[in-house]
Design an enzyme around this catalytic site. Structure first.
Site, PDB file in Angstrom:
ATOM      1  N   GLU A 160      64.350 -22.397  43.464  1.00 22.67           N
ATOM      2  CA  GLU A 160      63.110 -22.050  44.160  1.00 22.67           C
ATOM      3  C   GLU A 160      62.247 -23.287  44.300  1.00 22.67           C
ATOM      4  O   GLU A 160      62.184 -24.106  43.376  1.00 22.67           O
ATOM      5  CB  GLU A 160      62.254 -21.026  43.375  1.00 22.67           C
ATOM      6  CG  GLU A 160      62.679 -19.599  43.486  1.00 22.67           C
ATOM      7  CD  GLU A 160      61.801 -18.661  42.649  1.00 22.67           C
ATOM      8  OE1 GLU A 160      60.589 -18.929  42.496  1.00 22.67           O
ATOM      9  OE2 GLU A 160      62.338 -17.659  42.154  1.00 22.67           O
ATOM     10  N   GLN A 212      59.488  -7.787  44.625  1.00 21.75           N
ATOM     11  CA  GLN A 212      58.580  -8.429  45.567  1.00 21.75           C
ATOM     12  C   GLN A 212      58.827  -8.015  47.015  1.00 21.75           C
ATOM     13  O   GLN A 212      57.930  -8.162  47.849  1.00 21.75           O
ATOM     14  CB  GLN A 212      58.678  -9.952  45.432  1.00 21.75           C
ATOM     15  CG  GLN A 212      58.203 -10.435  44.061  1.00 21.75           C
ATOM     16  CD  GLN A 212      58.248 -11.944  43.920  1.00 21.75           C
ATOM     17  OE1 GLN A 212      59.265 -12.515  43.566  1.00 21.75           O
ATOM     18  NE2 GLN A 212      57.139 -12.610  44.209  1.00 21.75           N
ATOM     19  N   ASN A 272      65.631 -14.753  35.672  1.00 13.69           N
ATOM     20  CA  ASN A 272      64.737 -15.654  36.374  1.00 13.69           C
ATOM     21  C   ASN A 272      63.552 -15.996  35.482  1.00 13.69           C
ATOM     22  O   ASN A 272      62.815 -15.102  35.042  1.00 13.69           O
ATOM     23  CB  ASN A 272      64.201 -14.991  37.646  1.00 13.69           C
ATOM     24  CG  ASN A 272      63.308 -15.920  38.459  1.00 13.69           C
ATOM     25  OD1 ASN A 272      63.762 -16.955  38.925  1.00 13.69           O
ATOM     26  ND2 ASN A 272      62.039 -15.570  38.612  1.00 13.69           N
ATOM     27  N   GLU A 273      63.376 -17.274  35.196  1.00 17.67           N
ATOM     28  CA  GLU A 273      62.180 -17.749  34.504  1.00 17.67           C
ATOM     29  C   GLU A 273      61.842 -16.945  33.251  1.00 17.67           C
ATOM     30  O   GLU A 273      60.824 -16.248  33.194  1.00 17.67           O
ATOM     31  CB  GLU A 273      60.983 -17.750  35.459  1.00 17.67           C
ATOM     32  CG  GLU A 273      61.211 -18.586  36.709  1.00 17.67           C
ATOM     33  CD  GLU A 273      59.960 -18.699  37.575  1.00 17.67           C
ATOM     34  OE1 GLU A 273      58.952 -18.041  37.256  1.00 17.67           O
ATOM     35  OE2 GLU A 273      59.997 -19.447  38.559  1.00 17.67           O
ATOM     36  N   HIS A 276      50.806   1.190  38.874  1.00 19.01           N
ATOM     37  CA  HIS A 276      50.316   2.560  39.032  1.00 19.01           C
ATOM     38  C   HIS A 276      49.295   2.934  37.957  1.00 19.01           C
ATOM     39  O   HIS A 276      48.307   3.598  38.239  1.00 19.01           O
ATOM     40  CB  HIS A 276      51.499   3.554  39.001  1.00 19.01           C
ATOM     41  CG  HIS A 276      52.427   3.399  40.162  1.00 19.01           C
ATOM     42  ND1 HIS A 276      53.747   3.790  40.132  1.00 19.01           N
ATOM     43  CD2 HIS A 276      52.225   2.884  41.408  1.00 19.01           C
ATOM     44  CE1 HIS A 276      54.316   3.518  41.298  1.00 19.01           C
ATOM     45  NE2 HIS A 276      53.409   2.975  42.083  1.00 19.01           N
ATOM     46  N   ASP A 298      55.118  -0.686  46.005  1.00 17.01           N
ATOM     47  CA  ASP A 298      55.722   0.604  46.377  1.00 17.01           C
ATOM     48  C   ASP A 298      56.508   0.501  47.685  1.00 17.01           C
ATOM     49  O   ASP A 298      57.578   1.106  47.818  1.00 17.01           O
ATOM     50  CB  ASP A 298      54.646   1.691  46.551  1.00 17.01           C
ATOM     51  CG  ASP A 298      54.080   2.160  45.223  1.00 17.01           C
ATOM     52  OD1 ASP A 298      54.496   1.623  44.168  1.00 17.01           O
ATOM     53  OD2 ASP A 298      53.201   3.038  45.238  1.00 17.01           O
TER      54      ASP A 298
HETATM   55  C1  GBH Z   1      58.065 -18.241  40.955  1.00 14.75           C
HETATM   56  O1  GBH Z   1      57.601 -18.697  39.723  1.00 14.75           O
HETATM   57  C2  GBH Z   1      58.619 -16.845  40.824  1.00 14.75           C
HETATM   58  O2  GBH Z   1      59.982 -16.909  40.451  1.00 14.75           O
HETATM   59  C3  GBH Z   1      58.488 -16.041  42.103  1.00 14.75           C
HETATM   60  O3  GBH Z   1      58.773 -14.700  41.850  1.00 14.75           O
HETATM   61  C4  GBH Z   1      57.108 -16.219  42.655  1.00 14.75           C
HETATM   62  O4  GBH Z   1      56.888 -15.451  43.807  1.00 14.75           O
HETATM   63  C5  GBH Z   1      56.924 -17.680  42.950  1.00 14.75           C
HETATM   64  O5  GBH Z   1      57.017 -18.405  41.781  1.00 14.75           O
HETATM   65  C6  GBH Z   1      55.548 -18.021  43.500  1.00 14.75           C
HETATM   66  O6  GBH Z   1      54.575 -17.812  42.511  1.00 14.75           O
HETATM   67  O7  GBH Z   1      48.825 -16.627  36.958  1.00 14.75           O
HETATM   68  O8  GBH Z   1      47.922 -18.707  36.181  1.00 14.75           O
HETATM   69  O9  GBH Z   1      49.326 -17.397  34.734  1.00 14.75           O
HETATM   70  C7  GBH Z   1      57.034 -19.984  39.719  1.00 14.75           C
HETATM   71  C8  GBH Z   1      56.372 -20.276  38.389  1.00 14.75           C
HETATM   72  C9  GBH Z   1      55.101 -19.031  36.837  1.00 14.75           C
HETATM   73  C10 GBH Z   1      54.036 -19.976  38.693  1.00 14.75           C
HETATM   74  C11 GBH Z   1      53.907 -18.097  36.625  1.00 14.75           C
HETATM   75  C12 GBH Z   1      52.836 -19.064  38.473  1.00 14.75           C
HETATM   76  C13 GBH Z   1      51.574 -17.849  36.836  1.00 14.75           C
HETATM   77  C14 GBH Z   1      50.376 -18.704  36.665  1.00 14.75           C
HETATM   78  N1  GBH Z   1      55.235 -19.375  38.211  1.00 14.75           N
HETATM   79  N2  GBH Z   1      52.712 -18.740  37.082  1.00 14.75           N
HETATM   80  S1  GBH Z   1      49.015 -17.779  36.091  1.00 14.75           S
END
Ligand code: GBH
Length: 494
Positions: free
Chosen positions: A399, A41, A189-190, A61, A74
């Site tokens: 987070e 990110q 992570n997650e 890509h 990138d």
């Molecule tokens: C975090 O996940 C991540 O660890 C982090 O990288 C990210 O930047 C941050 O959230 C903010 O989003 O697109 O409708 O399928 C938090 C939990 C799980 C929330 C995935 C968003 C996708 C929803 N996230 N979810 S969807």
């Protein structure tokens, strides 16, 4: 619980703000404050200094329309070149710790166990860690935030059991190279996003859609890989390095849609399927019983000779049980959970295995992210539930954060952190929940996965039009700085 309702009139309309009694109390000295980012990110430099391709490089890509506005990571925030500036920002905020992640394909471009370590790649992280330590900021490292080396995806990705050994090699490399200074490690992570997102609903790289099968296979291997990385630390490094290891799990809070037993069960089942899927194995050795029962039963009815939810052997249960030194929670939002009629028994998928009607209250404040509504009281509830369900572990909030579409006067982000922290304070002071860390997401605006740069979570703004990627503090940076300095959420505390 004494809630005082304060009605606030904003120019843009009427909203309710729930202020609670904890708001002017001081955070105990046991609580540390930090802020987080992740490699893909923010770093950019996607092919510099020997870094290998990973699945996010690849999907951005090869399939640009997968991402809003066809953007990619990138260059992102160019933190690969600007890490000293990042640390200066952290220093100015006054955070106790910085939670960042490491790029596997930067450190081990060849991916597989035994392949060479890329010295320039590991040097980047050594330099970052040194810069943090020099500035009195504790490094807190996540090994894996969704960026699998592409070569390992070519071998099938996480459902392939060989990845357990490849990950173990990577983890050992990190302990060896960085473990003198890094005392808090998080393996994944997650995992739900890696597995349900990557192999189930396709919302994350590599974008496969085989829910109810591949997401369960992925999770099974990932949990074994986590356990192996934990045991390696225990057996080879802990005595000397004296650090701790955990895994970061995300969940929403699920509030029963009514007081009925059915809705209460639906809420509990939702938490077990989302948070318990990974937490129950690392705490107790196996998947939550409700998940085992439901997937086993549905699989049998569907004609599977074995359950779609893989089984751990007794030996594996013993091996996975207790592989965490803390519970790490990423927490943003809530849903209501409501019992519903059993859906078509022939449906194969995580959500039909779960079978709960989940929905939001349209009155909850919106953010720029469709999934994220501001529900401060749910943080107090979720940490209480974790404390009760898993026998009062030490909990880190790794987070929490709010998205908008940009701008420096981010009062709504200030409000988010103030209200969430106020509820956390009540959980700590009034309910006795053992939360010792709060981590804001995120240090700066960054590449928000499939949402590209369209949703901004940063306390610092980044100008992505400018090749130098200049950073500017938002109002929320000043607020967080004050909270950390005073340990108080308002101007004056008791
Ligand atoms: C975090 O996940 C991540 O660890 C982090 O990288 C990210 O930047 C941050 O959230 C903010 O989003 O697109 O409708 O399928 C938090 C939990 C799980 C929330 C995935 C968003 C996708 C929803 N996230 N979810 S969807």
């Amino acid at each position: 619980m004494e809630y005082k309702l304060v009605l606030l009139l904003y120019l843009c309309g009427l909203t309710f703000e729930i202020t609670n009694a904890a708001i002017n109390r001081t955070f105990p000295a046991t609580v540390k404050f930090g802020i987080a980012t992740s490699t893909y990110q923010i770093e950019g430099a996607w092919n510099e200094d020997g870094k290998g391709e990973n699945i996010w490089d690849h999907i951005c890509h090869e399939n640009p329309t997968y991402i809003v506005n066809k953007t990619n990571g990138d260059i992102a925030c160019d933190s690969y070149h600007k890490y000293k500036e990042d640390v200066a920002m952290l220093k100015d905020l006054g955070v106790d710790f910085y939670r960042f992640s490491i790029s596997w394909s930067r450190v081990i471009p060849g991916g597989i166990a035994g392949s060479p370590v890329n010295q320039l790649g590991i040097d980047y992280y050594k330099n970052l860690v040194q810069e943090l330590v020099n500035n009195g900021i504790e490094p807190m490292v996540t090994m894996y935030v969704w960026d699998l080396p592409e070569i390992l995806q070519d071998l099938g990705g996480w459902p392939n059991p060989e990845l357990i050994d490849h990950f173990a090699y990577y983890a050992r490399t990190l302990y060896e190279e960085l473990g003198d200074s890094v005392k808090h490690w998080m393996t994944f992570n997650e995992p739900k996003q890696t597995c349900l997102g990557g192999y189930g609903d396709g919302n994350m790289a590599p974008g496969y859609t085989a829910s109810g099968i591949a997401d369960y296979q992925c999770s099974h291997m990932l949990l074994k890989a986590h356990a192996k990385a934990y045991h390696i630390y225990d057996e080879e490094f802990r005595a000397e390095q004296q650090g701790s290891v955990g895994i970061v799990i995300d969940t929403a809070w699920f509030e029963p849609a009514s007081g009925s037993d059915e809705d209460k069960e639906a809420a509990e089942r939702s938490l077990q399927f989302m948070f318990g899927w990974y937490t129950n194995p690392v705490v107790n050795g196996n998947y939550p019983q409700v998940m085992i029962d439901r997937v086993d039963e549905r699989s049998a009815t569907q004609g599977y000779a074995v359950s779609r939810l893989p089984k751990f052997t007794d030996e594996e249960i013993e091996y996975i049980k207790g592989t965490h030194d803390f519970v790490a929670l990423n927490f943003y939002t809530a849903n209501y959970a409501q019992w519903m009629e059993e859906s078509d028994i022939n449906d194969v998928g995580y959500y039909s295995d779960l079978n709960v009607n989940q929905f939001i209250d349209e009155d909850w404040e919106e953010s720029a992210s469709s999934w994220l509504r501001v529900v401060p009281w749910s943080l107090r509830k979720v940490v209480n539930w974790i404390s009760k369900t898993y026998d009062n572990p030490e909990i880190f909030i790794t987070e929490s954060g709010f998205s908008d579409t940009g701008g420096l006067e981010d009062d709504r982000r200030i409000n988010y952190h103030k209200e969430y922290l106020s509820n956390l304070l009540e959980a700590i002071l009034d309910d006795g929940v053992n939360v010792t860390r709060y981590t804001a997401w995120s240090l700066m605006d960054n590449f928000e996965w499939t949402r590209g740069y369209s949703e901004r979570f940063g306390l610092y703004s980044v100008d992505f039009e400018d090749p130098d990627r200049p950073r500017t503090p938002k109002a929320s940076a000043a607020y967080y700085k004050q909270v950390i300095a005073t340990r108080c959420l308002v101007d004056v505390c008791e």
